[in-house]
Write an enzyme that holds these catalytic residues in place. Structure first.
Site, PDB file in Angstrom:
ATOM      1  N   LYS A  10       0.822  -1.215   0.000  1.00  0.00           N
ATOM      2  CA  LYS A  10       0.000   0.000   0.000  1.00  0.00           C
ATOM      3  C   LYS A  10       0.859   1.270   0.000  1.00  0.00           C
ATOM      4  CE  LYS A  10      -3.973  -2.202   2.288  1.00  0.00           C
ATOM      5  NZ  LYS A  10      -5.072  -1.999   3.271  1.00  0.00           N
ATOM      6  N   HIS A 116      -2.161  -5.473   1.670  1.00  0.00           N
ATOM      7  CA  HIS A 116      -3.429  -6.195   1.545  1.00  0.00           C
ATOM      8  C   HIS A 116      -3.113  -7.591   1.041  1.00  0.00           C
ATOM      9  CE1 HIS A 116      -7.501  -7.317   0.298  1.00  0.00           C
ATOM     10  NE2 HIS A 116      -6.916  -7.839  -0.760  1.00  0.00           N
ATOM     11  N   GLU A 127      -9.547 -11.017  -7.251  1.00  0.00           N
ATOM     12  CA  GLU A 127      -8.586  -9.925  -7.091  1.00  0.00           C
ATOM     13  C   GLU A 127      -7.435 -10.022  -8.084  1.00  0.00           C
ATOM     14  OE1 GLU A 127      -9.508  -9.272  -2.313  1.00  0.00           O
ATOM     15  OE2 GLU A 127      -7.502  -9.877  -2.948  1.00  0.00           O
TER      16      GLU A 127
HETATM   17  P1  CMP Z   1      -7.463  -4.607   3.636  1.00  0.00           P
HETATM   18  O1  CMP Z   1      -7.005  -5.981   3.956  1.00  0.00           O
HETATM   19  O2  CMP Z   1      -6.810  -3.928   2.496  1.00  0.00           O
HETATM   20  O3  CMP Z   1      -9.042  -4.630   3.401  1.00  0.00           O
HETATM   21  C1  CMP Z   1      -9.864  -3.512   3.662  1.00  0.00           C
HETATM   22  C2  CMP Z   1      -9.149  -2.404   4.383  1.00  0.00           C
HETATM   23  O4  CMP Z   1      -9.965  -1.453   5.032  1.00  0.00           O
HETATM   24  C3  CMP Z   1      -8.315  -2.996   5.495  1.00  0.00           C
HETATM   25  O5  CMP Z   1      -7.220  -3.699   4.953  1.00  0.00           O
HETATM   26  C4  CMP Z   1      -7.993  -1.757   6.320  1.00  0.00           C
HETATM   27  O6  CMP Z   1      -6.831  -1.087   5.864  1.00  0.00           O
HETATM   28  C5  CMP Z   1      -9.194  -0.834   6.054  1.00  0.00           C
HETATM   29  N1  CMP Z   1     -10.015  -0.619   7.231  1.00  0.00           N
HETATM   30  C6  CMP Z   1     -10.227   0.557   7.848  1.00  0.00           C
HETATM   31  N2  CMP Z   1     -11.045   0.425   8.901  1.00  0.00           N
HETATM   32  C7  CMP Z   1     -11.358  -0.892   8.977  1.00  0.00           C
HETATM   33  C8  CMP Z   1     -12.169  -1.672   9.875  1.00  0.00           C
HETATM   34  N3  CMP Z   1     -12.825  -1.123  10.897  1.00  0.00           N
HETATM   35  N4  CMP Z   1     -12.249  -3.003   9.640  1.00  0.00           N
HETATM   36  C9  CMP Z   1     -11.620  -3.578   8.599  1.00  0.00           C
HETATM   37  N5  CMP Z   1     -10.849  -2.884   7.728  1.00  0.00           N
HETATM   38  C10 CMP Z   1     -10.706  -1.564   7.911  1.00  0.00           C
END
Ligand code: CMP
Length: 140
Positions: A10, A116, A127
């Site tokens: 990221k 991610h 994805e």
């Molecule tokens: P990622 O695995 O990229 O998938 C969704 C992203 O949303 C997660 O990582 C976090 O960076 C972001 N995010 C922000 N707030 C939340 C939350 N409360 N729960 C889950 N993901 C969150």
């Protein structure tokens, strides 16, 4: 079984010059990079990727963050690649991530959480196809 998973480094981790350190962790764990590219996401591309979170309160911030700078998307291949990558990443919230994981070592907040990774075979398939054509993946 041999699996493929999508990994995204990221904007926060790219800004920290941590691309190499993060990819080294994947390789040292036995995962192979079979596709990779750096790109700057726009609102549509980031929003489409995270479509399942569209109704969540953090969606707008998530898209804003993911478009704030370049990312490196990769396809990782190997034995149990999906679970192995999730182990290497650690918990979504870096404050809860186990010591030695990527998020514990490189991330500050749940929004800026360095990486991610796909969470299931179904999301991995979706994805990977979202970012890569079949001709861009180099199985080894
Ligand atoms: P990622 O695995 O990229 O998938 C969704 C992203 O949303 C997660 O990582 C976090 O960076 C972001 N995010 C922000 N707030 C939340 C939350 N409360 N729960 C889950 N993901 C969150």
């Amino acid at each position: 079984a041999t699996q493929r998973t999508l990994s995204i480094i990221k904007p926060d981790a790219v800004a920290k010059n941590a691309i190499g350190d993060i990819i080294a962790r994947f390789e040292k764990a036995g995962l192979q990079v079979v596709a990779a590219k750096m790109l700057k996401l726009d609102d549509d591309k980031a929003g489409g990727f995270y479509a399942e979170h569209k109704e969540r309160p953090f969606f707008k911030d998530l898209v804003g963050f993911m478009t704030s700078g370049p990312v490196v998307v990769q396809v990782l291949e190997g034995q149990d690649a999906i679970a192995k990558n999730r182990e290497l990443m650690g918990a979504t919230n870096p404050k809860e991530a186990a010591p030695g994981t990527i998020r514990a070592d490189f991330a500050e907040t749940i929004d800026a959480n360095a990486v991610h990774g796909s969470d299931s075979p179904e999301s991995a398939e979706r994805e990977i196809a979202y970012f890569f054509g079949a001709d861009e993946i180099c199985s080894r």
